[in-house]
Design a protein around this motif. Structure first.
Motif, PDB file in Angstrom:
ATOM      1  N   MET A 137       0.624  -0.898   0.243  1.00  0.00           N
ATOM      2  CA  MET A 137       0.323  -0.041   0.203  1.00  0.00           C
ATOM      3  C   MET A 137       0.830   1.307  -0.157  1.00  0.00           C
ATOM      4  SD  MET A 137      -2.873   0.797  -0.176  1.00  0.00           S
ATOM      5  CE  MET A 137      -4.450  -0.993   0.128  1.00  0.00           C
ATOM      6  N   VAL A 138       2.077   1.073   0.762  1.00  0.00           N
ATOM      7  CA  VAL A 138       2.621   2.738   1.346  1.00  0.00           C
ATOM      8  C   VAL A 138       3.982   2.854  -0.376  1.00  0.00           C
ATOM      9  CG1 VAL A 138       4.633   3.571   2.861  1.00  0.00           C
ATOM     10  CG2 VAL A 138       2.775   2.166   3.467  1.00  0.00           C
ATOM     11  N   ASP A 139       4.122   1.954  -0.217  1.00  0.00           N
ATOM     12  CA  ASP A 139       5.527   1.909  -1.604  1.00  0.00           C
ATOM     13  C   ASP A 139       5.166   1.382  -3.046  1.00  0.00           C
ATOM     14  OD1 ASP A 139       6.739   2.237   0.880  1.00  0.00           O
ATOM     15  OD2 ASP A 139       8.200   0.318   1.035  1.00  0.00           O
ATOM     16  N   ILE A 140       4.634   0.778  -3.189  1.00  0.00           N
ATOM     17  CA  ILE A 140       4.194  -0.166  -4.448  1.00  0.00           C
ATOM     18  C   ILE A 140       2.414   0.530  -4.927  1.00  0.00           C
ATOM     19  CG2 ILE A 140       3.982  -1.499  -5.904  1.00  0.00           C
ATOM     20  CD1 ILE A 140       6.438  -2.285  -4.070  1.00  0.00           C
ATOM     21  N   ALA A 141       2.392   0.591  -3.978  1.00  0.00           N
ATOM     22  CA  ALA A 141       0.749   1.809  -4.452  1.00  0.00           C
ATOM     23  C   ALA A 141       0.676   3.160  -4.196  1.00  0.00           C
ATOM     24  CB  ALA A 141      -0.284   0.922  -4.331  1.00  0.00           C
ATOM     25  N   TYR A 218      -5.624  -0.174  -6.426  1.00  0.00           N
ATOM     26  CA  TYR A 218      -5.908  -1.762  -6.949  1.00  0.00           C
ATOM     27  C   TYR A 218      -5.140  -2.162  -5.979  1.00  0.00           C
ATOM     28  CZ  TYR A 218      -7.401  -6.491  -7.596  1.00  0.00           C
ATOM     29  OH  TYR A 218      -7.410  -7.590  -7.498  1.00  0.00           O
ATOM     30  N   PHE A 219      -5.568  -3.242  -4.595  1.00  0.00           N
ATOM     31  CA  PHE A 219      -4.317  -4.265  -4.496  1.00  0.00           C
ATOM     32  C   PHE A 219      -5.269  -5.503  -4.555  1.00  0.00           C
ATOM     33  CE2 PHE A 219      -2.171  -6.806  -1.607  1.00  0.00           C
ATOM     34  CZ  PHE A 219      -0.832  -5.397  -0.800  1.00  0.00           C
ATOM     35  N   ASP A 220      -4.188  -6.230  -5.185  1.00  0.00           N
ATOM     36  CA  ASP A 220      -4.723  -7.465  -6.031  1.00  0.00           C
ATOM     37  C   ASP A 220      -4.007  -8.323  -5.546  1.00  0.00           C
ATOM     38  OD1 ASP A 220      -5.740  -9.434  -7.840  1.00  0.00           O
ATOM     39  OD2 ASP A 220      -4.186  -9.074  -9.120  1.00  0.00           O
ATOM     40  N   ASN A 221      -4.778  -9.288  -4.310  1.00  0.00           N
ATOM     41  CA  ASN A 221      -3.932 -10.558  -4.006  1.00  0.00           C
ATOM     42  C   ASN A 221      -5.047 -11.862  -4.914  1.00  0.00           C
ATOM     43  OD1 ASN A 221      -3.224  -9.837  -1.541  1.00  0.00           O
ATOM     44  ND2 ASN A 221      -5.008  -9.391  -0.707  1.00  0.00           N
ATOM     45  N   VAL A 222      -5.702 -11.449  -5.731  1.00  0.00           N
ATOM     46  CA  VAL A 222      -6.577 -12.386  -6.547  1.00  0.00           C
ATOM     47  C   VAL A 222      -6.300 -13.294  -8.208  1.00  0.00           C
ATOM     48  CG1 VAL A 222      -9.377 -13.240  -7.062  1.00  0.00           C
ATOM     49  CG2 VAL A 222      -8.070 -12.360  -4.696  1.00  0.00           C
ATOM     50  N   GLY A 223      -5.991 -11.591  -9.028  1.00  0.00           N
ATOM     51  CA  GLY A 223      -5.765 -12.005  -9.940  1.00  0.00           C
ATOM     52  C   GLY A 223      -6.778 -11.950 -11.319  1.00  0.00           C
ATOM     53  N   GLY A 224      -6.951 -13.183 -12.186  1.00  0.00           N
ATOM     54  CA  GLY A 224      -8.211 -13.049 -12.621  1.00  0.00           C
ATOM     55  C   GLY A 224      -9.044 -12.511 -13.466  1.00  0.00           C
ATOM     56  N   PRO A 236      -7.503   7.250 -14.794  1.00  0.00           N
ATOM     57  CA  PRO A 236      -5.864   8.301 -14.989  1.00  0.00           C
ATOM     58  C   PRO A 236      -5.172   8.161 -14.175  1.00  0.00           C
ATOM     59  CG  PRO A 236      -7.794   9.092 -16.490  1.00  0.00           C
ATOM     60  CD  PRO A 236      -8.343   8.629 -15.175  1.00  0.00           C
ATOM     61  N   PHE A 237      -4.100   7.527 -14.306  1.00  0.00           N
ATOM     62  CA  PHE A 237      -2.365   7.249 -13.190  1.00  0.00           C
ATOM     63  C   PHE A 237      -2.934   6.390 -12.547  1.00  0.00           C
ATOM     64  CE2 PHE A 237      -2.398  11.530 -15.747  1.00  0.00           C
ATOM     65  CZ  PHE A 237      -1.327  11.375 -16.786  1.00  0.00           C
ATOM     66  N   GLY A 238      -3.726   5.717 -12.770  1.00  0.00           N
ATOM     67  CA  GLY A 238      -4.397   4.583 -10.972  1.00  0.00           C
ATOM     68  C   GLY A 238      -3.213   3.285 -11.015  1.00  0.00           C
ATOM     69  N   ARG A 239      -2.624   2.977 -10.249  1.00  0.00           N
ATOM     70  CA  ARG A 239      -1.540   2.389  -9.456  1.00  0.00           C
ATOM     71  C   ARG A 239      -2.049   0.858  -8.637  1.00  0.00           C
ATOM     72  NH1 ARG A 239      -2.534   6.898  -7.877  1.00  0.00           N
ATOM     73  NH2 ARG A 239      -1.834   6.792  -5.515  1.00  0.00           N
ATOM     74  N   VAL A 265      -2.602   1.640 -21.332  1.00  0.00           N
ATOM     75  CA  VAL A 265      -2.082   2.723 -22.205  1.00  0.00           C
ATOM     76  C   VAL A 265      -2.596   4.203 -22.080  1.00  0.00           C
ATOM     77  CG1 VAL A 265      -1.138   3.116 -24.959  1.00  0.00           C
ATOM     78  CG2 VAL A 265      -1.324   1.012 -23.473  1.00  0.00           C
ATOM     79  N   GLY A 266      -4.301   4.113 -22.366  1.00  0.00           N
ATOM     80  CA  GLY A 266      -4.656   5.149 -22.138  1.00  0.00           C
ATOM     81  C   GLY A 266      -4.909   5.707 -20.854  1.00  0.00           C
ATOM     82  N   LYS A 267      -4.767   4.801 -19.693  1.00  0.00           N
ATOM     83  CA  LYS A 267      -4.892   5.207 -18.687  1.00  0.00           C
ATOM     84  C   LYS A 267      -4.113   5.430 -17.866  1.00  0.00           C
ATOM     85  CE  LYS A 267      -9.173   2.709 -17.377  1.00  0.00           C
ATOM     86  NZ  LYS A 267     -10.295   2.357 -16.812  1.00  0.00           N
ATOM     87  N   GLN A 268      -2.242   5.540 -18.394  1.00  0.00           N
ATOM     88  CA  GLN A 268      -1.625   5.712 -17.793  1.00  0.00           C
ATOM     89  C   GLN A 268      -1.211   5.400 -16.572  1.00  0.00           C
ATOM     90  OE1 GLN A 268       0.188   8.976 -19.258  1.00  0.00           O
ATOM     91  NE2 GLN A 268      -1.742  10.035 -19.841  1.00  0.00           N
ATOM     92  N   LEU A 269      -1.755   3.678 -16.168  1.00  0.00           N
ATOM     93  CA  LEU A 269      -1.379   2.942 -15.497  1.00  0.00           C
ATOM     94  C   LEU A 269       0.553   2.777 -15.133  1.00  0.00           C
ATOM     95  CD1 LEU A 269      -4.894   0.703 -15.786  1.00  0.00           C
ATOM     96  CD2 LEU A 269      -5.398   3.392 -14.956  1.00  0.00           C
ATOM     97  N   THR A 270       0.152   1.857 -13.921  1.00  0.00           N
ATOM     98  CA  THR A 270       0.868   1.403 -13.202  1.00  0.00           C
ATOM     99  C   THR A 270       0.718   0.316 -12.597  1.00  0.00           C
ATOM    100  OG1 THR A 270       2.427   3.589 -12.828  1.00  0.00           O
ATOM    101  CG2 THR A 270       3.330   1.591 -11.631  1.00  0.00           C
ATOM    102  N   LEU A 271       0.814  -0.858 -13.127  1.00  0.00           N
ATOM    103  CA  LEU A 271       1.229  -2.154 -12.688  1.00  0.00           C
ATOM    104  C   LEU A 271       2.111  -2.763 -11.880  1.00  0.00           C
ATOM    105  CD1 LEU A 271      -1.357  -1.584 -15.009  1.00  0.00           C
ATOM    106  CD2 LEU A 271      -1.868  -4.087 -14.635  1.00  0.00           C
TER     107      LEU A 271
END
Ligand code: NDP
Length: 336
Positions: A137-141, A218-224, A236-239, A265-271
């Protein structure tokens, strides 16, 4: 002479593990050599990451060996010491779990302060799962005050802490998903602003209802399906902190990728994926902050505990099925 029980992996599961893939083995427990300690394990951790380690595939950790004790987090007390650095009676965490007694190098144990929280908490909220929630939550997202956050696996060990951390850091709205109505009720008690059971209709629709203005984190524990729904809901710019993908750990075919990944791409997300072992330099700061929240009563944690190492495999299957709320543990009480 002391004997103790330990759990061995005896065959590699294909899909869902079966009890016959494991054996409970009684072994002689040696006295600690110079530099070693003998630890009487009191709590043993079962964790979803152990499932991929049962496959004969090297990922970020090597696979478990067959016909040998598995390892994993454990906490217990030192009952014999061959090291000046550890005294008899000290409570330590270490990685020699899945067994009643551990003999290991003192340097591979870390003492814990049981005046801050009970020993079991050092496998959960103050252990690997709490640390994972905090780093994610703090560093990655890089979650900021005022943002809308979605956490999947939200009633589990990592997710329940991740959602509360987001709230404590000023999230405007925290949404959680979990696998039952009882877990959803629990999420409301923990302060989640909205929660849903992912069995109740498509995740994408349930998420749109719970966060109509979209999500920043989004903190993803599940995938899919959860990941695909989150990408659709991202502002936009979501992580996305990619922590785990438990929905595919027992899959026998590779899961399909999120079909809408190109939206990034268009939303300029970071995964961004992460493995907690690479973030040890953040451990002291994590402990300071979360121990502080615990002292203030600002963060709550839950444990689901089964008794006896003979129930270890059942506990492990349970964590994959979702029998747990909060951290799944086994209490071990071998003779002192
Ligand atoms: P949990 O306590 O969250 O237990 C796992 C939970 O997953 C179950 O309780 C179950 O709850 C849920 N689950 C099982 N199958 C599915 C499914 N098909 N779809 C959705 N949910 C499912 O475990 P942890 O907190 O220990 O781990 C959570 C995640 O974090 C895992 O993906 C794990 O691999 C990951 N992790 C990653 C680390 C890292 O360094 N990146 C470190 C530690 C953990 P429900 O009833 O809600 O379905």
């Amino acid at each position: 002479d002391r004997t103790g029980r330990q759990v061995h992996l005896v065959s590699r599961p294909d899909g869902w593990p079966r009890p016959s893939d494991f054996a409970l083995v009684k072994v002689d427990v040696p006295e600690p050599a110079d530099g070693q300690v003998l630890v009487r394990n009191r709590f043993l951790s079962v964790d979803p990451y152990m499932r991929p380690k049962m496959n004969d595939v090297r990922s970020y950790t090597p696979p478990y060996e067959l016909n040998a004790p598995m390892d994993g987090p454990a906490v217990g007390e030192v009952i014999a010491s061959g090291s000046p650095e550890r005294a008899v009676g000290e409570v330590v965490v270490h990685q020699a779990g899945w067994r009643e007694y551990a003999v290991l190098d003192a340097a591979r144990t870390r003492p814990v302060d049981v005046t801050v929280a009970p020993a079991s908490a050092y496998l959960g909220v103050l252990g690997l799962t709490g640390f994972t929630a905090w780093v994610g939550m703090v560093d990655i997202a890089a979650q900021q005050a005022g943002e809308t956050v979605f956490v999947s696996g939200a009633a589990g060990a990592v997710g329940s802490v991740a959602g509360q951390i987001a709230k404590l850091r000023g999230a405007a709205r925290v949404v959680g998903s979990a696998g039952s109505a009882a877990k959803v009720a629990r999420l409301h008690e923990l302060g989640f602003d909205a929660a849903f059971d992912y069995h109740d209709g498509p995740v994408r629709r349930r998420l749109a209802e719970a966060a109509p203005d979209g999500i920043d984190v989004y903190f993803d524990n599940v995938g899919g399906e959860h990941l695909e729904a989150a990408i659709a809901a991202m502002k936009p710019f979501g992580r996305v902190a990619m922590c785990g993908s438990i929905s595919s750990y027992n899959a026998t075919e590779p899961p399909p990728g999120p079909r809408n990944l190109a939206l990034a791409v268009g939303k300029q997300l970071t995964l961004r994926g992460f493995i907690i072992g690479s973030h040890r330099h953040r451990h002291d700061e994590f402990v300071a902050q979360v121990a502080g929240w615990l002292r203030e009563g600002a963060i709550r944690y839950e444990e689901t505990v089964l008794d006896g190492i003979e129930n270890m495999v059942e506990a492990f299957l349970g964590v994959l099925r979702g029998d747990n709320t909060g951290k799944m543990l086994v209490r071990s009480t071998p003779p002192a």
